[in-house]
Design an enzyme around this catalytic site. Structure first.
Site, PDB file in Angstrom:
ATOM      1  CG  HIS A 123      -1.400   1.384   1.608  1.00  6.68           C
ATOM      2  ND1 HIS A 123      -0.813   2.150   2.603  1.00  6.68           N
ATOM      3  CD2 HIS A 123      -2.414   2.128   1.107  1.00  6.68           C
ATOM      4  CE1 HIS A 123      -1.463   3.292   2.702  1.00  6.68           C
ATOM      5  NE2 HIS A 123      -2.424   3.316   1.803  1.00  6.68           N
ATOM      6  CG  HIS A 157      11.544  -1.792   6.940  1.00  5.86           C
ATOM      7  ND1 HIS A 157      10.993  -0.826   7.746  1.00  5.86           N
ATOM      8  CD2 HIS A 157      10.620  -2.775   6.851  1.00  5.86           C
ATOM      9  CE1 HIS A 157       9.784  -1.217   8.150  1.00  5.86           C
ATOM     10  NE2 HIS A 157       9.538  -2.394   7.613  1.00  5.86           N
ATOM     11  CG  HIS A 187     -10.463  -5.323  15.785  1.00  2.20           C
ATOM     12  ND1 HIS A 187      -9.933  -4.348  14.968  1.00  2.20           N
ATOM     13  CD2 HIS A 187     -10.784  -6.340  14.961  1.00  2.20           C
ATOM     14  CE1 HIS A 187      -9.950  -4.757  13.708  1.00  2.20           C
ATOM     15  NE2 HIS A 187     -10.457  -5.981  13.678  1.00  2.20           N
TER      16      HIS A 187
END
Length: 348
Positions: A123, A157, A187
């Site tokens: 993304h 990275h 959650h």
């Protein structure tokens, strides 16, 4: 690292170029073009189909989607440029000084869902806002593997760190921690993937790099330790955005090329579809871009193109011990110091 500047120097760094919107818009459209061309070359079969759209309240964009490719089951690379009379509540919570001003917002966003479970989903989003006297840049990029390979994550990275280090030594350490914080499913008590970089509200007045909601989190603590970095000009921050955007293809394409021929079966495919469910949960519950797009009456098809074409949920799933699936949960879905992963210190 603490710097100071005179009021006159600070004021000069806050001055916007007269063509600020045109500069950012053109770069983001060029970035969309470059990424699409690179991904089409990688896929070798499918091409992006473009839908140009207009927003009734002002602005529009061009959405490009690739489907049923050799490498990519589905992927979208979007550009939008919108304006209006007021920003939505999701933005004004963090930038209340923008209230009451007309706004301009532009950005390029991308989500790729590969077919092979051994290729990670990725993304990217970089964006720019103006509202009266207020302006800022934001965005980031993160990687979501289904089957973990440390060398892939380290490469990803390290490439991002190089892009960041060219502009400020504390960009990568701070924005990496901010990414771990942002792409977190509270959650589920797990990260969405292995992170990357994330930042928001970067402007000429932001003396501390972190401007997120977790005042006691690792990103905030690191930013506070760094201290004030001094004012930065519009051109300086825009240059950083350009480097980040141009780092995408070198960061991701080698990973996809390395894994595209790996054989897989129903087990790997089912696990990929199950883990895609986490992507859906994050994007519909937490993602700022999704919330902003829906609150500003953006094009729904473009906003939700980030969702995978196929996905499954399984009640009470637990990975089998000593499997690659278990390794993903035990190591790769927890924040790690990826750029130093293979260093002697990490091996001792």
């Amino acid at each position: 690292m603490t710097t100071s500047s005179t009021p006159e120097a600070t004021a000069s760094k806050l001055t916007l170029p007269t063509d600020s919107r045109q500069q950012v818009s053109q770069f983001l459209k060029d970035l969309q073009d470059q990424i699409c061309q690179g991904l089409e070359q990688l896929d070798g079969q499918a091409t992006f189909q473009e839908d140009a759209w207009e927003r009734p309240e002002g602005g529009g964009g061009r959405s490009r989607v690739m489907r049923e490719g050799r490498v990519f089951e589905q992927g979208g690379v979007n550009f939008s440029e919108v304006w209006g009379t007021h920003l939505p509540p999701s933005v004004l919570v963090q930038r209340p000084e923008a209230a009451g001003h007309k706004f301009y917002a532009t950005g390029t966003s991308m989500v790729l869902h590969p077919r092979n479970p051994y290729i990670p989903t990725v993304h990217l989003n970089y964006r720019y806002f103006e509202a009266g006297p207020v302006w800022w840049f934001g965005g980031g990029i993160d990687l979501t593997p289904y089957y973990p390979f440390a060398e892939d994550v380290v490469h990803f990275h390290q490439t991002l760190k190089q892009a960041c280090d060219a502009h400020h030594p504390e960009y990568y350490p701070t924005f990496k921690l901010w990414c771990d914080e942002y792409f977190y499913l509270n959650h589920r008590q797990e990260t969405r993937g292995v992170g990357g970089i994330f930042f928001d509200y970067q402007d000429g007045l932001t003396n501390h790099l972190y401007r997120g909601p977790a005042a006691d989190g690792p990103a905030a603590l690191h930013s506070n330790q760094v201290g004030q970095i001094g004012s930065r000009s519009w051109e300086e921050i825009f240059g950083f955005i350009q480097s980040c955007g141009q780092a995408f293809l070198p960061a991701y394409v080698p990973i996809a090329e390395r894994r595209q021929g790996t054989e897989y079966g129903d087990r790997e495919r089912n696990f990929q579809l199950y883990r895609r469910g986490r992507y859906v949960e994050f994007n519909l519950v937490y993602d700022r871009g999704t919330i902003f797009g829906l609150q500003t009456n953006g094009r729904t098809e473009s906003i939700l193109m980030s969702l995978p074409p196929l996905v499954r949920w399984e009640y009470g799933y637990e990975p089998e011990p000593n499997t690659p699936e278990a390794e993903l949960y035990q190591t790769f879905l927890k924040p790690q110091d990826w750029v130093n992963w293979f260093s002697p210190a990490s091996e001792s």
